[in-house]
Enzyme design. Structure first.
Site, PDB file in Angstrom:
ATOM      1  N   ASP A   1      -6.718  49.970 -70.339  1.00 34.32           N
ATOM      2  CA  ASP A   1      -5.276  50.036 -70.181  1.00 34.32           C
ATOM      3  C   ASP A   1      -4.837  51.337 -70.835  1.00 34.32           C
ATOM      4  O   ASP A   1      -4.779  51.435 -72.055  1.00 34.32           O
ATOM      5  CB  ASP A   1      -4.633  48.808 -70.853  1.00 34.32           C
ATOM      6  CG  ASP A   1      -3.105  48.875 -70.867  1.00 34.32           C
ATOM      7  OD1 ASP A   1      -2.533  49.840 -70.311  1.00 34.32           O
ATOM      8  OD2 ASP A   1      -2.494  47.958 -71.446  1.00 34.32           O
TER       9      ASP A   1
ATOM     10  N   LYS B   1       2.092  60.033 -71.009  1.00 34.92           N
ATOM     11  CA  LYS B   1       1.858  59.386 -69.708  1.00 34.92           C
ATOM     12  C   LYS B   1       3.066  59.563 -68.789  1.00 34.92           C
ATOM     13  O   LYS B   1       2.938  59.591 -67.570  1.00 34.92           O
ATOM     14  CB  LYS B   1       1.587  57.902 -69.935  1.00 34.92           C
ATOM     15  CG  LYS B   1       1.284  57.105 -68.684  1.00 34.92           C
ATOM     16  CD  LYS B   1       0.874  55.690 -69.061  1.00 34.92           C
ATOM     17  CE  LYS B   1       0.788  54.766 -67.867  1.00 34.92           C
ATOM     18  NZ  LYS B   1       0.447  53.398 -68.306  1.00 34.92           N
TER      19      LYS B   1
ATOM     20  N   GLU C   1      -1.129  47.779 -63.174  1.00 34.89           N
ATOM     21  CA  GLU C   1      -1.089  47.013 -64.426  1.00 34.89           C
ATOM     22  C   GLU C   1      -0.684  45.546 -64.243  1.00 34.89           C
ATOM     23  O   GLU C   1      -1.367  44.652 -64.756  1.00 34.89           O
ATOM     24  CB  GLU C   1      -0.157  47.715 -65.423  1.00 34.89           C
ATOM     25  CG  GLU C   1      -0.779  48.992 -65.960  1.00 34.89           C
ATOM     26  CD  GLU C   1       0.237  49.957 -66.565  1.00 34.89           C
ATOM     27  OE1 GLU C   1       1.400  49.561 -66.737  1.00 34.89           O
ATOM     28  OE2 GLU C   1      -0.151  51.101 -66.850  1.00 34.89           O
TER      29      GLU C   1
ATOM     30  N   ASP D   1       6.552  43.158 -67.019  1.00 37.26           N
ATOM     31  CA  ASP D   1       5.823  44.022 -67.955  1.00 37.26           C
ATOM     32  C   ASP D   1       6.755  45.085 -68.512  1.00 37.26           C
ATOM     33  O   ASP D   1       7.175  45.994 -67.798  1.00 37.26           O
ATOM     34  CB  ASP D   1       4.644  44.678 -67.222  1.00 37.26           C
ATOM     35  CG  ASP D   1       3.851  45.653 -68.118  1.00 37.26           C
ATOM     36  OD1 ASP D   1       4.310  45.970 -69.236  1.00 37.26           O
ATOM     37  OD2 ASP D   1       2.769  46.099 -67.681  1.00 37.26           O
TER      38      ASP D   1
HETATM   39 MG    MG Z   1       1.338  48.597 -70.786  1.00 37.80          MG
END
Ligand code: MG
Ligand code: ADP
Length: 621
Positions: free
Chosen positions: A25, A87, A183, A205
């Site tokens: 991850d 990111k 994800e 999420d």
């Molecule tokens: Mg995450």
């Protein structure tokens, strides 16, 4: 009698030949590596037993690079050489990165953005590679050298450039990428496999920098992503920024703050916010270069009020996604919470209210994505177990279609279709003897081509001459599992074919996807009006052209008086091109149609007589 034992390709023939693969991850805030060993899935710890690796990289003047907690600790003190949240800039240009609020010295270079540090200009790919290298090292120490590869997760809405950047980072870190996995899908895998429960689930999420909502259908071990949406600019960081804004609102010389001080305030805000997940009050406290010490209390109540706009933004996304899936919240079996920021009580309460369900948190929201990725990696490495025949489906974020006459969009593959998918539709020619047709492939939810995104143009040539409307051109849209779209047009009588291959998501950011979707909802009414007008205009044009062709051939069938009436109706329709009034267009088209009814009937007679000439009744029967 002995039975032959047949081993399917990809199936592990013997336990001792088990191949090891990890799931990673690669988070905006924290990264985790996990692996399945002896059938058990675990996150792998570092030397201190810590599972989470902060996605922070510090470049030192002596050429050393620190990754993780050590780097993060220097965030406020050495902000320009300590990169976090990079990111967000993966696959992004200088312009895109600069529009955010990150306090870096961005370098204006072509291609992907770079960040100036003591060790030169660093791209987000290089920084990500440092994080991946650290995790790769951790995996090698735990698992030995037999690592065959990794499944790396990305937000569901990452576009091609961002996905490619992630692959590049993995390559730099010496990792073999078995697959990139969304994800929320990874999280659902972890839950679905552990519980074996059937039904429809939502995965909510909320991490440090991104929000994803996905609706997943689990049945008999098969996962289908029914719908997905997200926001790459919404996460815990944004709640921190709101706290800082509120904090500074009461301070007169806030404008004198420099980037370094702003960073310190963000760090303090995050600490307070995380503390508020457990306590009713937290302290905001920072020592600034410019303003000295700032300290204040923040109550959970005050924070909840501040957070509402962001919480609501996630819920709007949730509602839209449910609508796309043709569901309301009551149709759901459960809601899975993923990401550290879902520990905030204000989020849990909002999710509980929105779904009318107690959200599920059995698995650690920090680890669940890496665990799902590890399970997928194990499978892809060839360690297939009996009953492990599930497959993963992804969906298209935006509809795909073709431009038709009048600049309208004909939707061929609707948004949120599970991929891979193939859809075909037949089109025909507009003019007599038309031998070529050009196709314009577009992406988006709007009715007019000009409001959608153009993906590709191509032409089909060599259509045999036929009267308008007689040719059958079959257009097939095919989207493969990687999101690669190919469009093929085929003339059905002789089989001439033309095709084009496009990457539908290429270069499209989440923000663009979100904006295009928001526009399509907000403007649906205006679009429907525009579509009606265009359709009416196309109809008018079609009639005009056919009357024009008829007059060229058979004008002698009309008396001077009749001809004058037809000409007048033609002139009125011919002048319609700029008309904005659908009623006027329809009325004048109808008038032309009425004025030429008799003419059409006479032409029909004439052509029948011509066809029959010189033939006896027997020939025809
Ligand atoms: Mg995450
Ligand atoms: P990412 O997927 O972006 O790497 P994570 O899932 O690791 O993010 O979540 C990081 C976010 O979770 C940060 O914004 C952090 O502040 C937040 N977070 C972690 N623990 C808590 C907590 N106990 N309360 C509130 N927020 C938390």
């Amino acid at each position: 009698m002995a039975l032959l034992q047949i081993s399917e390709p990809g199936e592990a023939p013997a336990p001792h030949q088990r191949r090891l693969a990890v799931g990673i991850d690669l988070g905006t805030t924290n990264s985790i590596v996990a692996a399945v060993r002896s059938g058990v899935c675990d996150a792998l710890p570092d030397h201190d037993g810590k599972l989470l690796l902060p996605s922070a990289v510090r470049y030192l003047p002596d050429g050393n690079v620190l990754v993780g907690r050590e780097a993060l600790a220097a965030q406020a003190q050495d902000p320009f050489n300590t990169l976090v949240s990079f990111k967000r800039f993966m696959g992004r240009s200088f312009q895109e990165a600069r529009s955010g609020r990150a306090p870096y010295n961005f370098v204006d270079a072509p291609g992907m953005v770079r960040i100036r540090t003591v060790q030169g200009d660093i791209s987000p790919v290089e920084a990500s590679a440092k994080v991946l290298s650290a995790l790769h090292e951790r995996a090698r120490e735990t698992l030995g050298d037999d690592l065959v590869g990794a499944v790396i997760t990305v937000p569901a809405y990452f576009d091609d450039a961002q996905r490619q950047a992630t692959r590049d980072a993995a390559r730099l870190a010496g990792l073999n990428v078995l697959r990139l996995l969304n994800e929320p899908t990874a999280a659902a895998l972890a839950y679905g496999l552990d519980n074996g429960a059937e039904g429809i689930y939502a995965v909510y999420d909320l991490g440090g920098g991104t929000f994803d909502i996905s609706i997943l259908k689990l049945s008999r071990g098969v996962f289908e992503v029914v719908a997905t949406a997200g926001d790459t600019a919404l996460g815990g960081d944004d709640f921190d920024a709101l706290i800082v804004d509120d904090w500074l609102a009461g301070i007169a010389d806030a404008a004198t703050l420099d980037k370094q001080d702003y960073r310190k305030l963000l760090v303090a805000a995050r600490q307070a916010r995380e503390a508020l997940s457990e306590a009713p009050v937290a302290v905001l406290d920072a020592h600034l270069e410019t303003l000295g010490r700032l300290s204040r209390e923040l109550s959970a109540e005050r924070f909840a009020a501040l957070a509402q706009p962001l919480v609501q933004r996630t819920l709007v996304c949730v509602q839209r996604t449910l609508r796309d899936a043709g569901l309301d919240a009551t149709g759901l079996q459960g809601v899975v919470l993923v990401g550290g920021a879902t520990r905030m009580p204000v989020i849990r309460a909002a999710v509980r209210d929105a779904f009318g369900l107690e959200p599920r948190v059995e698995l650690d929201p920090d680890l669940v994505v890496a665990m799902g990725a590890a399970q997928q990696a194990d499978l892809l490495a060839g360690n297939k177990r009996a009953g492990d025949d599930w497959l993963l489906l992804d969906v298209l974020p935006l509809s795909l279609g073709l431009e038709t006459m009048g600049g309208l969009v004909e939707r061929i593959v609707p948004r949120n279709s599970a991929i891979p998918v193939a859809r075909a539709q037949e089109f025909t020619t507009f003019k007599d003897g038309q031998s070529a047709m050009s196709f314009h492939v577009v992406q988006g939810e709007r009715e007019l081509v000009s409001d959608c995104r153009s993906l590709a143009h191509f032409e089909l040539r060599g259509i045999p001459p036929m009267v308008a409307g007689a040719a059958r051109i079959r257009v097939t849209f095919q989207v493969d599992a990687d999101g690669l779209l190919s469009v093929t047009a085929r003339e059905m009588s002789q089989g001439v074919e033309a095709s084009v291959v496009v990457k539908p998501s290429y270069g499209l950011s989440d923000d663009e996807v979100a904006r295009m979707l928001a526009d399509s909802v907000a403007l649906a009414d205006a679009d429907a009006q525009a579509r009606m007008l265009r359709e009416a205009l196309v109809e008018a044009r079609r009639l005009y052209e056919s009357v024009q062709a008829a007059l060229q051939e058979d004008a002698d069938l009309l008396s001077a008086e009749e001809r004058a009436a037809v000409d007048a109706a033609m002139a009125a329709v011919g002048a319609l091109d700029d008309s904005r009034d659908v009623e006027v267009v329809r009325k004048l088209t109808q008038a032309l149609s009425d004025a030429t009814d008799e003419f059409a009937a006479r032409r029909m007679d004439r052509s029948i007589r011509a066809a029959l000439k010189g033939r006896t009744l027997n020939d025809i029967a």
